[in-house]
Design an enzyme around this catalytic site. Structure first.
Site, PDB file in Angstrom:
ATOM      1  N   TYR A 143       0.874  -1.173   0.000  1.00  0.00           N
ATOM      2  CA  TYR A 143       0.000   0.000   0.000  1.00  0.00           C
ATOM      3  C   TYR A 143       0.906   1.215   0.000  1.00  0.00           C
ATOM      4  O   TYR A 143       1.775   1.354   0.865  1.00  0.00           O
ATOM      5  CB  TYR A 143      -0.909   0.011   1.229  1.00  0.00           C
ATOM      6  CG  TYR A 143      -2.186  -0.748   1.031  1.00  0.00           C
ATOM      7  CD1 TYR A 143      -2.981  -0.518  -0.090  1.00  0.00           C
ATOM      8  CD2 TYR A 143      -2.619  -1.693   1.946  1.00  0.00           C
ATOM      9  CE1 TYR A 143      -4.168  -1.207  -0.287  1.00  0.00           C
ATOM     10  CE2 TYR A 143      -3.811  -2.386   1.752  1.00  0.00           C
ATOM     11  CZ  TYR A 143      -4.579  -2.133   0.632  1.00  0.00           C
ATOM     12  OH  TYR A 143      -5.744  -2.809   0.441  1.00  0.00           O
ATOM     13  N   ASP A 171      -6.244  -0.097  -6.325  1.00  0.00           N
ATOM     14  CA  ASP A 171      -7.685   0.225  -6.299  1.00  0.00           C
ATOM     15  C   ASP A 171      -8.149   0.815  -4.966  1.00  0.00           C
ATOM     16  O   ASP A 171      -9.335   0.803  -4.660  1.00  0.00           O
ATOM     17  CB  ASP A 171      -8.528  -1.012  -6.681  1.00  0.00           C
ATOM     18  CG  ASP A 171      -8.263  -2.222  -5.781  1.00  0.00           C
ATOM     19  OD1 ASP A 171      -7.565  -2.070  -4.753  1.00  0.00           O
ATOM     20  OD2 ASP A 171      -8.762  -3.312  -6.120  1.00  0.00           O
ATOM     21  N   HIS A 264     -11.044  -5.906  -5.579  1.00  0.00           N
ATOM     22  CA  HIS A 264     -10.793  -5.898  -4.135  1.00  0.00           C
ATOM     23  C   HIS A 264     -11.897  -6.659  -3.386  1.00  0.00           C
ATOM     24  O   HIS A 264     -12.303  -6.281  -2.289  1.00  0.00           O
ATOM     25  CB  HIS A 264     -10.704  -4.454  -3.633  1.00  0.00           C
ATOM     26  CG  HIS A 264      -9.752  -4.247  -2.492  1.00  0.00           C
ATOM     27  ND1 HIS A 264      -8.503  -3.741  -2.652  1.00  0.00           N
ATOM     28  CD2 HIS A 264      -9.878  -4.491  -1.165  1.00  0.00           C
ATOM     29  CE1 HIS A 264      -7.901  -3.646  -1.480  1.00  0.00           C
ATOM     30  NE2 HIS A 264      -8.710  -4.117  -0.558  1.00  0.00           N
TER      31      HIS A 264
END
Ligand SMILES: Cc1cc2nc3c(=O)[nH]c(=O)nc-3n(C[C@H](O)[C@H](O)[C@H](O)COP(=O)(O)O)c2cc1C
Ligand SMILES: CC(C)CC(=O)C(=O)O
Length: 371
Positions: A143, A171, A264
């Site tokens: 991330y 995303d 996701h």
């Protein structure tokens, strides 16, 4: 926790899910199972698999069924990977150490998340100790933090710890609205942290809770950043969360080695296209570029071996499995995750044998018809 339990009594992923749901506290269960907003995409991910039927072949010698694939240029025993998922300690006190060991023992590639509740170095050590033949790769999911110093330090740590690929999740520029988390004011219990971030800033361990972690995603992330990550690390980069053909082409141009077609698990943009529905056009785009060796994976809604069969028949190189791993971890720790992987692997080989496919290469597109 209700260990010890005889894992062999669980015959399907659903069996484990049922027990896990009964056992988890409501706010954790809500966090694990939910999709965003109306959960339309969460449901669409499942529905997309039901749109296909298997047009099977008979009288093929399937006395041996081989599920080996090539993944980022190396041989891997199975096309089933463990998707990166935050906070495994919510499911079991051994957390990511248990899921990583289970993956290694099962020959299933493991993707450790930035938001693990154990440091990435400890996960690597646990995985490697169980990966006795050294045959199974582990990857790290990134991330991108607003503080690029932290991002760089995490990439460097993953590199130093010997992760073989960097999966950049693209995303989550902002968090999707998961209503149960908002209603429950979901957070991590005392003593549990996003361990990788906690180490990034001295003396701030207890600040690295869910609210902090979710506020750190960088909404300004763009294609240019991928090139800058390329310069930091030797690891090949995959982009996770791609659903469009043109974005897959941009990924190739940015120097990525593959993409994970994913929404996701329906947790980000509600009403987004189902990931299985997005797979063919991503594959078409990649094929148009003749990007040999560019790996296209898919995740979202995989609960049965026949789901994996369908994804591979459409052309995916491999699949990632999310929530079922958390159900297994909740019910039986390491043994529960081993059981989930066993069930899916067993279902996959059974479906291959019954469809006349002795190896992965023989799972071709013509074996699917509209249901
Ligand atoms: C509880 C939970 C936490 C997740 N955390 C992450 C994460 O940290 N990083 C990431 O890239 N994806 C994360 N995901 C998404 C998964 O990697 C994967 O895309 C999705 O779960 C696949 O769908 P499935 O659960 O239907 O198999 C998470 C998913 C769940 C359910
Ligand atoms: C904190 C979140 C961004 C972790 C995640 O990816 C998820 O819950 O889906």
């Amino acid at each position: 926790m209700i260990e010890p339990l005889d894992m062999s009594t669980f015959l399907t992923v659903r069996d484990l899910e049922r027990v896990a749901r009964a056992e988890l506290p409501p706010s954790t269960l809500g966090y694990f199972k939910s999709g965003a907003e109306s959960q339309t995409t969460l449901r669409a991910n499942r529905r997309a698999f039901r749109k296909w039927a298997i047009d099977y072949r008979v009288m093929v010698d399937v006395s041996r069924v081989d599920t080996r694939i090539r993944l980022l240029g190396r041989d891997v025993a199975t096309p089933i990977l463990i998707a990166p998922m935050a906070y495994h300690c919510l499911a079991h006190p051994d957390g990511e150490l248990a899921s990583a060991r289970a993956a290694a023992k099962s020959g299933a590639p493991y993707v450790a998340t930035t938001l693990a509740t154990k440091p990435l170095e400890e996960i690597a050590t646990a995985f490697d100790a169980a990966n006795t033949a050294g045959a199974t790769p582990r990857w790290f999911q990134l991330y991108v933090n607003k503080d690029r110093g932290i991002t760089r330090s995490i990439i460097e740590r993953a590199d130093a710890a010997g992760y073989e690929a960097l999966v950049v999740t693209v995303d989550v520029p902002v968090m999707g609205r998961r209503l149960s988390d908002l209603r429950n004011a979901f957070t991590l219990p005392p003593g549990m942290t996003a361990a990788n971030l906690a180490d990034a800033v001295q003396g701030a361990k207890n600040a690295y809770h869910h609210a902090y972690a979710t506020g750190r995603h960088d909404p300004s992330l763009t294609w240019r950043d991928i090139a800058s990550f390329r310069e930091i690390t030797r690891m090949p980069i995959l982009l996770k969360g791609i659903v469009r053909g043109d974005d897959a082409l941009r990924a190739i141009d940015a120097g990525a080695s593959g993409v994970v077609v994913s929404n996701h698990g329906g947790r980000q943009l509600d009403n987004a296209i189902a990931s299985l529905d997005a797979l063919p056009r991503v594959l078409d785009a990649v094929a148009s570029r003749q990007a040999a060796g560019f790996d296209v994976l898919v995740d979202g809604g995989i609960r049965w071996g026949t789901d994996i069969f369908k994804a591979l028949a459409l052309g995916a190189r491999a699949v990632m499995v999310g929530r079922p791993i958390l159900w297994g971890l909740t019910v039986g720790g390491e043994a529960g995750v081993v059981r989930v992987l066993q069930i899916l692997q067993n279902e996959l080989t059974t479906s291959m044998a019954l469809a006349g496919c002795p190896d992965i290469a023989s799972i071709t597109r013509d074996l699917l018809v509209p249901a």
